[in-house]
Design an enzyme around this catalytic site. Structure first.
Site, mmCIF file in Angstrom:
data_model
loop_
_atom_site.group_PDB
_atom_site.id
_atom_site.type_symbol
_atom_site.label_atom_id
_atom_site.label_comp_id
_atom_site.label_asym_id
_atom_site.label_seq_id
_atom_site.Cartn_x
_atom_site.Cartn_y
_atom_site.Cartn_z
ATOM 1 N N ASP A 29 0.934 -1.321 0.077
ATOM 2 C CA ASP A 29 -0.024 0.070 0.123
ATOM 3 C C ASP A 29 0.997 1.080 0.088
ATOM 4 O OD1 ASP A 29 -1.719 1.973 0.547
ATOM 5 O OD2 ASP A 29 -2.755 1.103 2.105
ATOM 6 N N HIS A 38 -2.996 12.064 -9.796
ATOM 7 C CA HIS A 38 -4.202 12.532 -10.132
ATOM 8 C C HIS A 38 -5.506 11.820 -9.421
ATOM 9 C CE1 HIS A 38 -5.695 9.962 -13.832
ATOM 10 N NE2 HIS A 38 -5.232 9.226 -12.801
#
Length: 357
Positions: free
Chosen positions: A248, A267
């Site tokens: 992660d 983004h």
């Protein structure tokens, strides 16, 4: 003046193909033509969902012949196929039989470019349904996806493996021209190890390593994503130069490399989340390392760009945003980086290069 709204008056102003273009229609007609785009997307989605191209792969067939295999109503199916012929996906032959055009061939399962997976993802209720609530996102700044589904987009994908698999294939299809363009635009040969952070199935990393023989690669993403990477890396001939690590990136990223590529990662997230990701990268990288963000850097002003539309996807689904160069600069500075250059590529994306400040 005749202001009759002809929804297919020109190819330039409508999603619906028609004959040769004439002068531009009045403004109100152009606006109405824009909103009919969802009709086309719904029709194309239905064709993908029915696996219509696969059923026509062996040659022309009529609606009567296909109704049984597709579980469809023959007269309605004929009208549907006639519509697809008008869009250039099918071609009507004598005897009300329909055949695939070159455009239709690209809709088959496994066809190069992953069009079918992209259509099934973008046209799916879980994806397109969020856009039904776009006004909510504009009014609140929150993701419409969470309002509709009750959870963040990436959590939804982690709970729906089939949708996640299609989404990964969609990223290959939608961004298919980018990996070779990125690999060509930047000299990756100067690096020993390139980490593709959030690299999914390794499409970009494979393109980089195929073009630049020196570096080795580390592919890093969630376990449910990288599970499909070995087959792609093997097919591209770079599997022996890639280490796959699951994890992660909000917690940690592989340490000690001299280049960290984040393609369409920043983004996706809010500014606070972006700063967390960038902090993990800064901590992991060598002091002289390079951060390389592959993103659709937005042009200023009225210049059309795909990224400006994709920015609405970011608003509605994951809650991130596309940025201009001047918007990337302060974001990177807050994370302890200095933007050194923005390198355009022969695709819609650019490479934002940064070093530790």
């Amino acid at each position: 003046m005749d202001d009759t709204i002809e929804l297919s008056s020109t190819k330039e102003s409508s999603s619906i193909p028609d004959g040769p273009a004439s002068q531009a229609p009045p403004a109100h007609v152009q606006l109405i033509q824009m909103v009919t785009g969802n009709w086309v997307s719904s029709v194309v989605y239905a064709a993908a969902k029915l696996d219509l191209a696969d059923h026509l792969a062996s040659g022309p067939r009529s609606a009567e012949e296909l109704a049984g295999p597709l579980g469809a109503h023959a007269p309605a199916l004929h009208r549907f196929m006639r519509c697809l012929a008008g869009l250039g996906i099918l071609s009507e032959r004598p005897g009300q039989r329909f055949a695939l055009t070159d455009l239709g061939e690209a809709l088959k399962t496994g066809a190069p470019g992953s069009a079918r997976a992209s259509i099934l993802t973008i046209g799916s209720p879980w994806f397109s349904g969020a856009f039904d609530e776009i006004v909510y996102s504009i009014q609140t700044g929150r993701t419409a996806f969470e309002k509709v589904q009750g959870m963040p987009a990436f959590e939804y994908l982690s709970r729906h493996p089939e949708a996640a698999s299609l989404f990964s294939e969609t990223m290959v299809g939608v961004h298919g021209q980018e990996p070779p363009a990125v690999a060509e635009a930047y000299d990756f040969s100067v690096f020993h190890t390139v980490v593709d952070v959030g690299g999914a199935t390794g499409n970009l990393l494979a393109a980089i390593l195929a073009r630049h023989q020196g570096p080795r690669g580390i592919l890093f993403d969630r376990p449910y994503v990288v599970g499909e990477a070995p087959a792609l890396l093997e097919a591209r001939g770079v599997a022996n130069r890639v280490t796959i690590e699951a994890g992660d990136f909000f917690e940690t990223v592989p340490a000690g490399a001299d280049a960290y590529v984040l393609s369409h990662v920043i983004h996706d997230w809010s500014e606070a989340q972006c700063l967390t990701i960038l902090a993990r990268v800064r901590k992991a990288m060598k002091p002289e390392g390079r951060l390389l963000l592959v993103e659709m850097v937005l042009p200023a002003g009225d210049t059309p760009h795909l990224g400006k539309l994709l920015d609405m996807v970011m608003l509605v689904l994951p809650g991130g945003q596309e940025r201009t160069e001047e918007e990337y600069r302060p974001l990177l500075a807050k994370a302890g980086f200095r933007l050194t250059q923005v390198i355009p590529t022969n695709s819609a994306v650019s490479i934002v290069e940064a070093v530790q400040a």
